[in-house]
Design a protein around this motif. Structure first.
Motif, short mmCIF file in Angstrom:
data_model
loop_
_atom_site.label_atom_id
_atom_site.label_comp_id
_atom_site.label_asym_id
_atom_site.label_seq_id
_atom_site.Cartn_x
_atom_site.Cartn_y
_atom_site.Cartn_z
N MET A 1 -85.07 4.79 17.11
CA MET A 1 -85.42 5.11 15.71
C MET A 1 -86.16 4.04 14.94
O MET A 1 -85.72 3.18 14.41
CB MET A 1 -84.04 5.41 15.01
N CYS A 2 -87.55 3.99 15.19
CA CYS A 2 -88.27 3.06 14.62
C CYS A 2 -88.49 3.12 13.32
O CYS A 2 -88.20 4.17 12.53
CB CYS A 2 -89.66 2.75 15.46
N ARG A 73 -89.36 -1.70 16.06
CA ARG A 73 -89.24 -0.98 17.22
C ARG A 73 -87.87 -1.08 17.75
O ARG A 73 -87.26 -1.90 17.76
CB ARG A 73 -90.18 -1.30 18.57
N TYR A 74 -87.29 0.13 18.13
CA TYR A 74 -85.98 0.39 18.81
C TYR A 74 -86.53 1.07 20.20
O TYR A 74 -86.76 2.55 19.84
CB TYR A 74 -85.17 0.87 17.92
N THR A 76 -87.06 3.75 23.01
CA THR A 76 -86.34 5.03 23.28
C THR A 76 -87.27 5.60 24.52
O THR A 76 -86.91 6.75 25.12
CB THR A 76 -86.36 6.16 22.32
N GLN A 86 -95.64 -2.15 19.01
CA GLN A 86 -96.52 -1.24 18.37
C GLN A 86 -96.86 -1.97 16.97
O GLN A 86 -96.19 -2.98 16.60
CB GLN A 86 -95.78 0.00 17.68
N ASN A 101 -92.60 6.70 15.17
CA ASN A 101 -91.10 6.84 15.07
C ASN A 101 -90.81 8.29 15.85
O ASN A 101 -91.22 9.32 15.39
CB ASN A 101 -90.52 6.76 13.87
N GLY A 102 -89.99 8.41 16.75
CA GLY A 102 -89.51 9.49 17.76
C GLY A 102 -89.98 9.35 19.10
O GLY A 102 -89.87 8.21 19.67
N ASN A 103 -89.81 10.39 19.81
CA ASN A 103 -89.86 10.57 21.14
C ASN A 103 -90.57 11.86 21.54
O ASN A 103 -90.21 12.99 21.11
CB ASN A 103 -88.63 10.57 21.71
N ASP A 127 -94.48 6.59 25.48
CA ASP A 127 -94.93 7.89 24.74
C ASP A 127 -95.86 7.55 23.78
O ASP A 127 -96.64 8.52 23.26
CB ASP A 127 -93.81 8.74 24.47
N1 GLN Z 1 -86.99 4.61 18.15
C1 GLN Z 1 -88.33 5.10 18.24
O1 GLN Z 1 -88.89 5.75 17.46
C2 GLN Z 1 -89.23 4.67 19.40
C3 GLN Z 1 -90.56 4.97 19.51
C4 GLN Z 1 -91.30 5.06 20.84
N2 GLN Z 1 -90.51 6.24 21.49
C5 GLN Z 1 -90.88 3.87 21.71
O2 GLN Z 1 -89.86 3.76 22.54
O3 GLN Z 1 -91.34 2.94 21.27
#
Ligand code: GLN
Ligand code: PRP
Ligand code: MG
Length: 507
Positions: A1-2, A73-74, A76, A86, A101-103, A127
């Protein structure tokens, strides 16, 4: 969840971006980055660490320009290497940087297509780098020396056609402006705001959460709609367009449960109010099922559950007490990488005030129980502090299924509620009584103000994935790649090995 940020201003944006990223720090503690643009050059600084550790004065001085984007960044997807911090950069066309933000759920397929068909090289397992290259390729295909707003929107339209999953994105097209867009289901949040410069010109900020706008003097205008893109040129000219064929609004309900800050408004829903209502419905459940309960005191597990716990106590007419004090210098444990670190941090983070427990029947309230790391430790701590009975309530229903949209819950086996009854979970965490919110009540808690919301992305509770492309094989693959056991053997930090990156700047 960035957390993501983009600003078009009339003066330097470095400090504004830095400040906004600190406000979004709760969305990602692993890495941070800022890129700005001035005089046909962009200036990038990104690394692993908290915002305050990544940017020193010497970096800030060099992040010049009136336009820029930022990211916390977190991870995923991919790895936790600083090479995947990023914003990402690609030089053609125009020079584009992107924060996501997302996957993406079809990242592997896209990566193959990018290499074989689009002749693009992806240098990491992220990704987000894939997403950037899809956007860049679609913009490049239009073959314009100077892209117009229609070109930008056409590229976003193609991104929606090719990409699956969850993505809230801010990209900077060097020399032209910033573009913010949201996936056609609106899973991840993104909004924008405006403020007036001293000379009366408009300045814009795009952000994951409205709290970042307010903290920098911007006024929330609205959320970016699912599938929509907004494009703000470097001179402050604003454009927006719907770029998806059949957009629906299915926001992630877990933002309201845990991720977002309570002082944010998302898709017109106040996170704080939603959490208050979660506390009310929990209390109603107690009164319905156990009208003659013997709870002496309701206590939150700081931080996130405070709002719900307070309202639950109020509704029950029972005392609200802070029994655990949080060490403010330890971050959020759930978004830490690796189970060993998470487990150790719970004890470092929370300390009981024994007097508040002694001889009492305590109802401990948490916003959610995911791996069970927190509640197992906390129940024991309450007992050690002298509680007579220890009850536990979760403001969210049992989390039983993996998340594929930007929350790092890749493996069902790691979830304490997976394949277990509530009674089995109660026994495992050692509580005298365990109470979970009903899903219908959670949905009611977040639903009563915005009729545009078509539904909620609740897959961690239901196993139903709104993008419709998730099958057993995908979940097995994800589990194999990202479960804790696999990752504990992988390189998760650059400190031992040193970072090798294409864009290493001097420290
Ligand atoms: N938590 C996110 O939104 C992560 C964004 C992206 N998937 C990453 O791992 O950097
Ligand atoms: O069952 P678990 O796997 O332990 O995960 C759930 C816990 O993790 C989160 O707290 P966190 O410490 O991350 O953040 P907070 O301070 O915002 O509550 C969440 O609020 C729960 O307390
Ligand atoms: Mg917590």
């Amino acid at each position: 969840m960035c957390g993501i940020i983009g600003i078009v201003s009339t003066s330097h944006v470095n400090q504004l971006l830095y400040d906004a990223l600190t406000v979004l720090q709760h969305r990602g503690q692993d890495a941070a980055g800022i890129v700005t643009f001035e005089d046909e050059r962009f200036y990038l600084r990104k690394d692993n660490g908290l915002v305050r550790d990544v940017f020193h004065t010497r970096h800030m001085h060099r992040l010049v320009g009136n336009v820029g984007i930022g990211h916390v960044r977190y991870p995923t997807a991919g790895s936790a290497s600083s090479a995947e911090a990023q914003p990402f950069y690609v030089n053609s066309p125009y020079g584009i940087t992107l924060a996501h933000n997302g996957n993406l759920t079809n990242s592997d397929e896209l990566s193959t297509d990018l290499f074989r068909t689009d002749l693009r090289h992806i240098n990491t397992n992220s990704d987000s780098e894939v997403l950037l290259n899809v956007f860049a390729h679609e913009l490049q295909k239009l073959g314009k020396l100077h892209p117009t707003k229609d070109d930008i929107f056409a590229a976003v339209r193609s991104v929606h056609e090719r990409c699956r999953g969850a993505y809230a994105v801010i990209a900077m097209v060097t020399g032209y402006g910033i573009v913010g867009f949201r996936d056609p289901n609106g899973i991840r949040p993104i909004c924008y705001g405006v403020r007036l410069a001293s000379d009366g010109r408009k300045e814009y900020m795009i952000a994951s959460e409205s709290v970042a706008l307010g903290a920098s003097g911007f006024t929330l205008v609205r959320d970016i709609a699912p599938g929509e893109a907004v494009y703000i040129e470097t001179d402050g000219t604003f454009h927006s367009e719907q770029c998806a064929k059949q957009p629906k609004l299915y926001p992630c309900i877990f933002e309201h449960v845990y991720f977002a800050r309570p002082d944010s408004i998302m898709d017109k829903v106040s996170v704080y109010k939603a959490r208050l209502r979660m506390g009310e419905t929990l209390a109603d459940k107690v009164l319905k099922d156990f009208a003659d309960h013997d709870i002496d005191v309701v206590m939150p597990i700081p931080d996130t559950s405070r709002t719900s716990a307070m309202q639950m106590a109020h509704r029950l007419g029972v005392k609200f007490r802070e029994g655990f004090i949080k060490n403010r210098y330890i971050g959020r444990t759930f978004i830490m990488p690796g189970q060993t670190m998470r487990k150790k941090s719970v004890r470092q983070k929370l300390n009981p005030i024994d007097l508040e427990f002694r001889g009492k029947n305590v109802m401990l309230v948490d916003d959610s129980i995911v791996r069970g790391t927190t509640c197992k430790e906390i129940v024991q701590m309450a007992r050690d502090a002298g509680a007579r009975k220890v009850y536990f309530a979760s403001a969210a229903p049992p989390v039983r299924y993996p998340n594929v949209y930007g929350i790092d819950m890749p493996s069902a086996k790691e979830l304490i509620a997976h394949d277990r009854t509530v009674e089995e979970i109660r026994e495992l965490i050692g509580a005298d009584w365990l109470l979970y919110q009903n899903l219908e009540d959670l949905i009611t808690s977040v639903s009563d103000v915005n009729n545009d919301i078509d539904g909620w992305e609740c897959s961690v509770f239901t196993g139903e994935y709104v993008t419709g492309d998730i099958d057993r094989a995908y979940l097995d693959r994800l589990d194999g790649q990202r479960n804790d056991a696999t990752r504990s053997g992988a390189v998760t930090s650059d400190t031992e090995n040193g970072s090798i990156d294409m864009h290493n700047d001097e420290d």
